[in-house]
Design an enzyme around this catalytic site. Structure first.
Site, PDB file in Angstrom:
ATOM      1  N   HIS A 149       1.910   2.004  -3.324  1.00 49.21           N
ATOM      2  CA  HIS A 149       0.964   2.967  -3.887  1.00 49.21           C
ATOM      3  C   HIS A 149       1.485   4.405  -3.871  1.00 49.21           C
ATOM      4  O   HIS A 149       0.727   5.340  -4.054  1.00 49.21           O
ATOM      5  CB  HIS A 149      -0.383   2.869  -3.166  1.00 49.21           C
ATOM      6  CG  HIS A 149      -1.069   1.538  -3.359  1.00 49.21           C
ATOM      7  ND1 HIS A 149      -2.271   1.215  -2.804  1.00 49.21           N
ATOM      8  CD2 HIS A 149      -0.692   0.440  -4.073  1.00 49.21           C
ATOM      9  CE1 HIS A 149      -2.627  -0.025  -3.151  1.00 49.21           C
ATOM     10  NE2 HIS A 149      -1.666  -0.508  -3.912  1.00 49.21           N
ATOM     11  N   ASP A 205       0.852  -1.202   0.000  1.00 53.39           N
ATOM     12  CA  ASP A 205       0.000   0.000   0.000  1.00 53.39           C
ATOM     13  C   ASP A 205       0.885   1.249   0.000  1.00 53.39           C
ATOM     14  O   ASP A 205       1.995   1.204  -0.519  1.00 53.39           O
ATOM     15  CB  ASP A 205      -0.958  -0.052   1.206  1.00 53.39           C
ATOM     16  CG  ASP A 205      -2.240   0.754   0.964  1.00 53.39           C
ATOM     17  OD1 ASP A 205      -2.177   1.782   0.277  1.00 53.39           O
ATOM     18  OD2 ASP A 205      -3.300   0.371   1.474  1.00 53.39           O
TER      19      ASP A 205
END
Ligand SMILES: *[C@@H]1O[C@H](CO)[C@@H](O)[C@H](O)[C@H]1NC(C)=O
Ligand SMILES: *[C@@H]1O[C@H](CO)[C@@H](O)[C@H](O)[C@H]1NC(C)=O
Ligand SMILES: CC(=O)N[C@H]1CO[C@H](CO)[C@@H](O)[C@@H]1O
Length: 394
Positions: free
Chosen positions: A246, A223
């Site tokens: 991310h 993430d």
């Protein structure tokens, strides 16, 4: 796994150099968890040894007390809180060996609604955590659970003047490091590693904190590399390698109509490798507050899906005409490649984003082809950008 494990112990325990390291420490005022009964065999519960050693270190008044987790062993602990404040002005936790969470979530001892974090440093000032060791969150057995039911591996809660460095963090159930309600935190030379497919395994999450500096680190997770949440101010991130993951994100802010603020964020000298986003700001429609005075500069992009992205309509609601204000944002000196066609996406809601500045940006497709930009309700200026950002309203 078990075989590998025993092999590791066999290799490590008889080593005379390591034994002597455990035995005679030259560190004054040291509190070695082995002397408090920790076994370090990888599966015995060493939680009590940690807590007893911490109690003595934290109440010690001589110099800088140092809690020592010796090298060459694996210490398993249940969820632990290192509670402050402590008596001395500074306190050191030196992690040379490995600390591991229980291997399976069924073996976690805290009850089901107490899965907030695995290791918590709570209200300690002058805390130094270092040592070259490893924190293994054993997250794999958690990853199929709802994120709200999973623990953060390491949390700094209400700590001031923290230095956390030279450590490796593996496979957190959720965020690897959360910084909440802290003032003055330096994170340096850390490696945060989890599989690209592990859900919600943010590298560092910052909220309600000021003066946080993250530098000289590598973050490869499933993430956000770093997420900067509400209440954060004076946040610097520099010389960090991100990816997979991310990207670095301000937000998300303003979820469920909340008031949220972030300001004075400086992100520089970052290499994003195959991340889904690079420099990102995301806010929910329907919230309020602001994200302002944010600079991303000197950024290298290698096959990044969305290199520059502002999304003021992250989880858009039906035209509520309300949102978190985004202003005074600079993106400068970006170089590299994008995986998708749109390298720059400024997607603002009806309240618009103001003073968005893009300068000296050169992003092409993976094979050198042209990329493009898109804007919606974004105001500001651009110069020397490829792709050009003519869609910005002046
Ligand atoms: C996850 O937990 C949240 C909060 O308890 C809840 O709102 C959400 O519906 C849950 N999601 C799933 C997929 O169970
Ligand atoms: C953060 O970055 C700003 C802008 O470059 C700089 O003025 C400030 O000194 C930095 N702070 C820290 C703690 O590095
Ligand atoms: C993309 C970019 O601007 N990279 C620069 C970052 O800063 C270093 C050192 O200041 C330069 O060498 C890079 O070219």
């Amino acid at each position: 796994m078990k075989v590998l494990f025993s092999l590791l112990l066999v290799l490590v325990i008889p080593s005379p150099s390591l034994c002597s390291k455990v035995g005679k420490s030259n560190i004054p005022n040291a509190f070695n968890i082995v002397k408090y009964g920790a076994k370090g065999d990888g599966h015995s519960d060493d939680s009590n040894a940690f807590l007893k050693a911490w109690k003595d270190a934290c109440t010690s008044t001589k110099g800088t007390p140092t809690l020592i987790v010796p090298a060459g062993k694996i210490f398993m602990t249940q969820p632990l809180t290192f509670q402050g404040p402590c008596k001395s002005a500074t306190i050191n936790v030196m992690i040379r060996g490995t600390i591991t969470a229980p291997q399976n979530r069924e073996h976690w001892k805290s009850d089901d609604n107490d899965h907030d974090s695995w290791i918590t440093f709570n209200h300690i000032s002058g805390l130094v955590v270092n040592g070259g060791g490893t924190l293994n969150g054993q997250g794999a057995s958690w990853w199929d659970k709802n994120a709200s039911d999973r623990p953060t591996a390491l949390r700094f809660l209400g700590c001031d003047n923290v230095k956390h460095s030279s450590l490796t963090h593996l496979n957190s159930p959720k965020n690897h490091i959360s910084i909440t309600g802290c003032d003055g935190v330096l994170i340096s030379n850390v490696n945060l590693i989890a599989p690209e497919t592990s859900p919600n395994t943010d590298g560092v999450d910052i909220s309600s904190s000021t003066k946080v500096l993250i530098e000289h680190s590598t973050i490869s997770t499933g993430d956000d590399c770093v997420a900067i949440n509400s209440g954060s101010k004076f946040i610097n991130i520099t010389n960090v390698k991100c990816g997979p993951g991310h990207g670095i994100s301000v937000g998300s802010l303003g979820k469920n109509g909340k008031y949220a603020t972030v300001e004075e964020v400086y992100v520089s000298h970052i290499i994003f490798t195959r991340t889904t986003n690079g420099a990102r700001i995301k806010t929910w429609e329907g919230g309020s507050g602001y994200a302002r005075k944010i600079t991303y500069k000197n950024i290298t992009l290698i096959g990044v899906k969305n290199p520059v992205i502002i999304d003021q309509q992250y989880h858009a609601l039906e035209s509520v005409g309300k949102g978190v204000k985004i202003s005074d944002v600079t993106f400068r000196n970006f170089r590299g490649t994008t995986k998708d066609k749109t390298a720059i996406e400024l997607n603002c809601g009806s309240i618009g984003c103001t003073n968005i500045v893009l300068e000296d940006i050169h992003i092409s497709g993976l094979n050198g082809e042209r990329s493009s930009s898109s804007c919606k309700n974004a105001y500001g200026s651009s110069s020397s950008c490829n792709p050009s950002v003519t869609c910005l309203d002046n």
